[in-house]
Design an enzyme around this catalytic site. Sequence first.
Site, short mmCIF file in Angstrom:
data_model
loop_
_atom_site.label_atom_id
_atom_site.label_comp_id
_atom_site.label_asym_id
_atom_site.label_seq_id
_atom_site.Cartn_x
_atom_site.Cartn_y
_atom_site.Cartn_z
N ASN A 9 -3.19 7.15 -9.22
CA ASN A 9 -2.31 7.36 -10.37
C ASN A 9 -2.84 8.57 -11.12
OD1 ASN A 9 -0.87 7.28 -12.73
ND2 ASN A 9 -1.80 5.39 -13.50
N TRP A 10 -2.16 9.68 -10.96
CA TRP A 10 -2.67 10.93 -11.55
C TRP A 10 -2.33 11.05 -13.04
CZ3 TRP A 10 -1.47 15.27 -7.38
CH2 TRP A 10 -2.12 14.91 -6.19
N LYS A 11 -1.53 10.14 -13.54
CA LYS A 11 -1.15 10.14 -14.96
C LYS A 11 -0.60 11.52 -15.36
CE LYS A 11 -4.55 6.58 -15.65
NZ LYS A 11 -5.33 5.78 -16.57
N HIS A 95 2.77 0.00 -16.10
CA HIS A 95 1.36 0.37 -16.32
C HIS A 95 1.00 0.06 -17.78
CE1 HIS A 95 -2.26 2.76 -16.81
NE2 HIS A 95 -2.38 2.68 -15.50
N GLU A 97 -0.56 1.64 -19.93
CA GLU A 97 -0.33 2.74 -20.88
C GLU A 97 1.14 2.80 -21.30
OE1 GLU A 97 -2.23 5.70 -18.49
OE2 GLU A 97 -4.16 4.75 -18.89
N GLU A 167 -4.83 -4.83 -13.38
CA GLU A 167 -5.58 -3.81 -14.10
C GLU A 167 -5.99 -4.34 -15.47
OE1 GLU A 167 -4.81 0.30 -12.40
OE2 GLU A 167 -3.30 0.00 -13.94
N GLY A 173 -10.12 3.51 -17.45
CA GLY A 173 -10.60 4.76 -18.03
C GLY A 173 -11.81 4.58 -18.92
N SER A 213 -11.37 1.67 -13.43
CA SER A 213 -12.67 2.33 -13.15
C SER A 213 -13.18 2.03 -11.73
CB SER A 213 -13.72 1.95 -14.20
OG SER A 213 -13.27 2.37 -15.48
N GLY A 234 -7.29 5.65 -11.12
CA GLY A 234 -6.93 6.67 -12.10
C GLY A 234 -7.85 7.86 -11.98
N GLY A 235 -8.87 7.90 -12.83
CA GLY A 235 -9.78 9.05 -12.91
C GLY A 235 -10.30 9.55 -11.57
C1 PEP Z 1 -5.20 3.31 -14.01
O1 PEP Z 1 -4.86 3.80 -15.07
O2 PEP Z 1 -4.31 2.87 -13.24
C2 PEP Z 1 -6.62 3.27 -13.68
C3 PEP Z 1 -7.04 2.35 -12.84
O3 PEP Z 1 -7.44 4.18 -14.28
P1 PEP Z 1 -9.02 4.39 -14.08
O4 PEP Z 1 -9.30 4.27 -12.60
O5 PEP Z 1 -9.31 5.74 -14.60
O6 PEP Z 1 -9.72 3.30 -14.84
#
Ligand code: PEP
Length: 251
Positions: A9-11, A95, A97, A167, A173, A213, A234-235
């Site tokens: 997920n590149w956001k 999601h 967010e 999640e 994040g 994470s 994500g990251g």
């Molecule tokens: C996400 O937002 O879907 C996610 C898992 O982010 P991160 O891996 O950065 O925690």
Amino acid sequence: MRRRIVAGNWKMNKTAAEAAALVGELRPLVSDVSNVDVVVCPPFTALAAVAPALVGTNIELGAQNMHWEKSGAYTGEVSAEMLLTLGCRYVILGHSERRQYFHETNSEINKKVKAALAAGLTPILCVGETLEEREDGQTETIVKEHVTGGLLGLSPDQVGKVVIAYEPVWAIGTGKTATPDQAQAVHAFIRNVLKQISNSTIAETVRIQYGGSMKPENAKELMGKPDIDGGLIGGAALKADSFAAIVKAAV
Ligand code: PEP
């Protein structure tokens, strides 16, 4: 045996050119992987640039959101058909967010899940509790609401076409990962909820990803748990080598 699925997920990161460059780096790093579904979800504005770079590869394209209507006066929104015709096969829905910053409700997310399935897209339905909710002992209540609310009115066959991403919001994040045992407990709980709203055979086939994470250092242990069928990243998805290492951990 469920086929694992690792999605990035590149956001709101990467211009179209940067996104094409990132998949260019990623392609050779995962080209030998045949037993894992690999998905990248760039922002809408980069989908058209990334799609041609994925043709003939084992990487599939996903989007990060969509509207439930087919077309009309919904300024700033995109439809399932728009995504499909750009080459998307997956769409992330609900999601945290989007729930937190854009106030998406379970009932809106449910409309999106239905519209995605009707169009032939695979929804990745995100569910998960906040830190406050976990500390309050509400994890199962919240997760059950997200799962049953998001999948309301679906036939067992339709439930079988959805990917769920657990999640925990407190792990997204933040660098804080749920321990493999904490995550497994919620994944097993989700599978049980799926059983209640479909049947045991279908519930056993649904892939449940962990997200929060996930990184190369913890991916193997998390995905080693019986009900953790991959990751939503994500990251770590913004660096080709990190994302590829997580994909390899799923092999
Ligand atoms: C996400 O937002 O879907 C996610 C898992 O982010 P991160 O891996 O950065 O925690």
